[in-house]
Structures are given as structure tokens and as C-alpha cells.
Design a protein around this motif. Structure first.
Motif, PDB file in Angstrom:
ATOM      1  N   ALA A 191      68.247  21.234  18.841  1.00 27.16           N
ATOM      2  CA  ALA A 191      69.007  21.969  17.820  1.00 27.16           C
ATOM      3  C   ALA A 191      68.102  22.651  16.819  1.00 27.16           C
ATOM      4  N   ASN A 203      70.428  26.075  20.984  1.00 27.23           N
ATOM      5  CA  ASN A 203      70.798  26.772  19.755  1.00 27.23           C
ATOM      6  C   ASN A 203      70.345  28.227  19.864  1.00 27.23           C
ATOM      7  N   SER A 231      76.424  29.092  16.141  1.00 28.64           N
ATOM      8  CA  SER A 231      75.209  28.346  15.821  1.00 28.64           C
ATOM      9  C   SER A 231      74.518  28.910  14.590  1.00 28.64           C
ATOM     10  N   TYR A 291      70.448  28.400  12.344  1.00 30.83           N
ATOM     11  CA  TYR A 291      69.109  27.798  12.325  1.00 30.83           C
ATOM     12  C   TYR A 291      68.403  28.208  11.042  1.00 30.83           C
ATOM     13  N   ASN A 319      74.823  23.714  16.469  1.00 33.56           N
ATOM     14  CA  ASN A 319      75.441  24.527  17.517  1.00 33.56           C
ATOM     15  C   ASN A 319      76.755  23.880  17.912  1.00 33.56           C
TER      16      ASN A 319
END
Length: 396
Positions: free
Chosen positions: A63, A75, A198, A200, A219
Motif C-alpha cells: 500500500a 496502489n 486509492s 498515496y 486502496n
């Protein structure tokens, strides 16, 4: 008259093992209901299998690890932070070889960052999971005919930096599942559609005199329709929530260590329970199958018959570490934990990788820590190619 019960039993047994990846606790739960064995089950469970040797070598994490070719599965938002212009990769995983000799997962993925901008990326992947050949059995015995059930999925993703440190991404997925069932009783291959959402985030922090990188990612995958095989009921696909964090610490300019943690929860309702020795009624099953896929996502957070304790048991934990030397040689290790009431998958993983400017080769190996686990000794192999490295090679 043809009898298909034998072939169906073999197929559904293989699907059950694939979903749980263990059978020791299931049989024990039948003998002792106090074990509270009541796992969340879905169709097309192959969508949750870690396809690559890097994530697989670190206990199935991804992830918030740094971007690579196979971020499409873990992800897709990480692609926006990839250093290379693009890449393609191929992965092969023999699966459940202790039970079936010809079951495997084949996975191909790639991404590309269009134009001169480093803000966005397009990704794609294709997954093919073969369940092997199953003999066709008649009432008077087996024949020389066999069928080959399989699952297949194809997806596209788009990710974009929404700031200097954060990126978001979406993916759309088509899912096809052919269980090889006879159409004489109305059963047909199933189709479904899903989407991933998702995000990040990454940043740098100082630890002493070292500049370390931290990452956080999530995600929500396979948000979409249910799947039907021509029957009067439809089944849930594995909608899943994955959240994770990572920490990268450089010992010096050549040596780097990363630590990663992932938490997973299926966003699928808990099925009618046998906990306490009761048997679910047909009405309870009808009510369960009539839940919509979106309604099931919200219901999955508060429907365990054991309350909050049961909800916590539905969360699996993955931890992994990666050591790299000059970003060329990598050694990995990890551990995966799933509660006994939810399948009892517990295993260590290890792996290694070798990277050059053109390609990267990775391998991973799984060691089960519970007896009678058909996942034990699973191998994964992945091969990736960097598009910029290939471009430089052809210029020579």
C-alpha cells in the motif's frame, strides 16, 4: 443421465481452499462450534492474490512501499511518484501445488507517464488464474473429457499528483469468471465490473543526520457489481480496503532499509453464522444474497455476530522489510497474519531481487507457520523491464 455432482464438488472444493487457503480449522470448527470459525467468503478470490515477488517477498505488502511496475495491484496512485518514464512486467505464480498440480496465476502489468509532465501516469494490468483441468464425471464413471475453469481480469488506472507529496488514483476493472459448469442447469460464466479508489502520500524527515522517507497509502479495490453464474442469486466479489505505511532509512549512500506495514479488511458482509451451533435458515441466506454490493460495504463494518471483537478479527496484518545495496541487489522478508476464525493463514516470506538499468528479476518463497496449509512452499517469479533503459539500449 449425466451426473455432475462429482465434478461440482471438486471445483467448489478447490474454490473453498483458494478462499481460505487452509482446511484444518474449518474441519475443527465443524466439530467444535465454540471456535467461531466464520470467514468472509467471496467469488473470484484470485483478485486478492499478491501477483509479484517483491510484495510477496515482504509478507504481501504494497500500500505504501515505493512505486514499481506492479503498483497497479497494490496502489495505483504510487505510479505518479515513479522515477522512470514507464515499465512493463510479467509475473508467474504456481498456486496450491500441494493440492493441484496445474493451478497457476499469470499476471502482466505496466505503466506510462505521458508527455513531459511528471504529474500523472496511466497503468494497466491483466490477470489470468487457471484452476487446472478437472475430469468430467458421469454416473457410470469418469470420461476422457475435462474442463478448465479460470478467472480473468483486465484493468486500467489513472493517477495524478494533487500536490507535491500526495497523489490520487482510480482504476476500472472488468472481471470474467468461468467455472466450467454445465449450462444444462442454467449455469453460465459470470461477469462483473469493479473500480479502485486509492491515495498515496510521501515525505522526507530527518532522523539524526539521515534523511528518511515515509509513506502512507490506501486502496479500496473492487468497488462495483456482484457476480452471477446464471442462478437466481448473485455473489460478492472481493471488495477490499488496504491501508499501510512505510519507512525508508539510508545507512549510507549505498545501503538502504525499508520497513512496511499493511492492514487489510474485506468490505463484504459476514455470511449467516453457525456460531453457537445454529444452522442458518434459507430465509437468512436469501436476505444475505439480496444485499447490494454498496450496501454490503457499509454493512461489513458492523455485522459480525461477535461484535467489535469479530470485526477486528477480520483484519489481516502484513509486515515486511527490504534491504537494498546500490538499488541493485535486494533481500526481503515478511510475515502475514490472519485470525484463525477468518482462515488462519499465517506464514513467513522471503525473497531476493536483482536490478539493472534495463530489467529487474525477483523471486519470493512462502513458508507456512500452521500445519496442513496448501500455500506452504509457494514460489513467485517476476520479470520487469524499464522503458527508459530499453530506449537507451536501442539508441546504441
Amino acid at each position: 443421465m449425466k451426473k455432475y455432482s462429482s465434478r461440482f464438488n471438486k471445483l467448489f472444493f478447490a474454490l473453498l481452499v483458494l478462499s481460505l487457503c487452509t482446511h484444518s480449522k474449518a474441519s475443527a470448527a465443524d466439530d467444535d462450534p465454540s471456535l467461531n470459525f466464520n470467514p468472509v467468503l467471496t467469488q473470484v478470490p484470485a483478485l486478492t492474490i499478491a501477483p509479484d515477488a517483491r510484495g510477496g517477498g515482504m509478507g504481501d505488502v504494497g500500500a505504501a512501499s515505493t512505486a514499481d511496475i506492479y503498483s497497479q495491484h497494490w496502489n495505483p496512485s504510487k505510479y505518479a511518484f515513479a522515477y522512470s518514464k514507464g515499465g512493463v512486467g510479467l509475473s508467474y505464480t504456481p498456486w496450491l501445488r500441494k493440492l493441484v498440480g496445474d493451478m497457476y496465476l499469470l499476471y502482466a502489468a505496466g505503466y506510462y507517464k505521458p508527455g513531459d509532465s511528471d504529474l500523472q501516469a496511466i497503468g494497466a494490468s491483466m490477470r489470468y488464474f487457471s484452476m487446472g483441468d478437472i475430469p468430467h464425471t458421469l454416473m457410470d464413471g469418469p470420461t476422457n473429457i475435462s474442463f478448465s475453469p479460470y478467472d480473468m481480469a483486465f484493468d486500467l488506472s489513472y493517477s495524478r499528483k494533487l500536490g507535491e507529496r500526495f497523489a490520487g488514483g482510480v482504476a476500472l476493472r472488468y472481471i470474467h469468471s468461468d467455472l466450467g459448469l454445465s449450462q444444462d442447469d442454467g449455469r453460465v460464466p459470470g461477469n462483473a465490473f469493479g473500480a479502485d479508489l486509492s491515495g498515496y502520500y510521501t515525505d522526507y524527515v530527518m532522523l539524526g543526520s539521515s534523511e528518511c522517507q515515509v509513506g502512507f497509502g490506501f486502496n479500496i479495490s473492487n468497488i462495483g457489481s456482484k457476480i452471477s453464474f446464471g442462478e437466481n442469486r448473485s455473489y460478492f466479489i472481493p471488495t477490499n480496503l488496504r491501508v499501510g505505511g512505510s519507512f525508508y532509512f539510508p545507512f549510507d549512500q549505498y545501503n538502504m532499509m525499508s520497513l512496511n506495514l499493511d492492514l487489510n479488511k474485506l468490505l463484504v458482509p459476514t455470511p449467516p453464522s453457525k456460531i453457537g451451533g445454529t444452522t442458518p435458515t434459507p430465509e437468512e441466506w436469501d436476505e444475505y444474497y439480496n444485499i447490494s454490493s454498496i450496501g454490503g460495504i457499509f454493512k461489513s463494518f458492523a455485522d459480525s455476530p461477535q461484535g467489535f471483537k469479530g470485526e477486528m478479527q477480520e483484519i489481516s496484518v502484513s509486515v515486511g522489510a527490504e534491504y537494498s545495496y546500490r538499488d541493485m541487489f535486494m533481500v526481503r522478508a515478511g510475515y502475514y497474519y490472519e485470525h484463525p476464525n477468518q482462515g488462519n493463514r499465517k506464514y513467513f516470506t522471503m525473497g531476493a531481487g536483482f536490478k539493472m538499468s534495463i530489467f529487474q528479476l525477483d523471486a519470493a518463497y512462502l513458508i507456512s507457520t500452521v500445519p496442513s496449509n496448501p500455500l506452504d512452499q509457494t514460489l513467485r517469479f517476476t520479470l520487469g523491464f524499464d522503458m527508459e533503459g530499453l530506449r537507451e539500449l536501442f539508441k546504441r
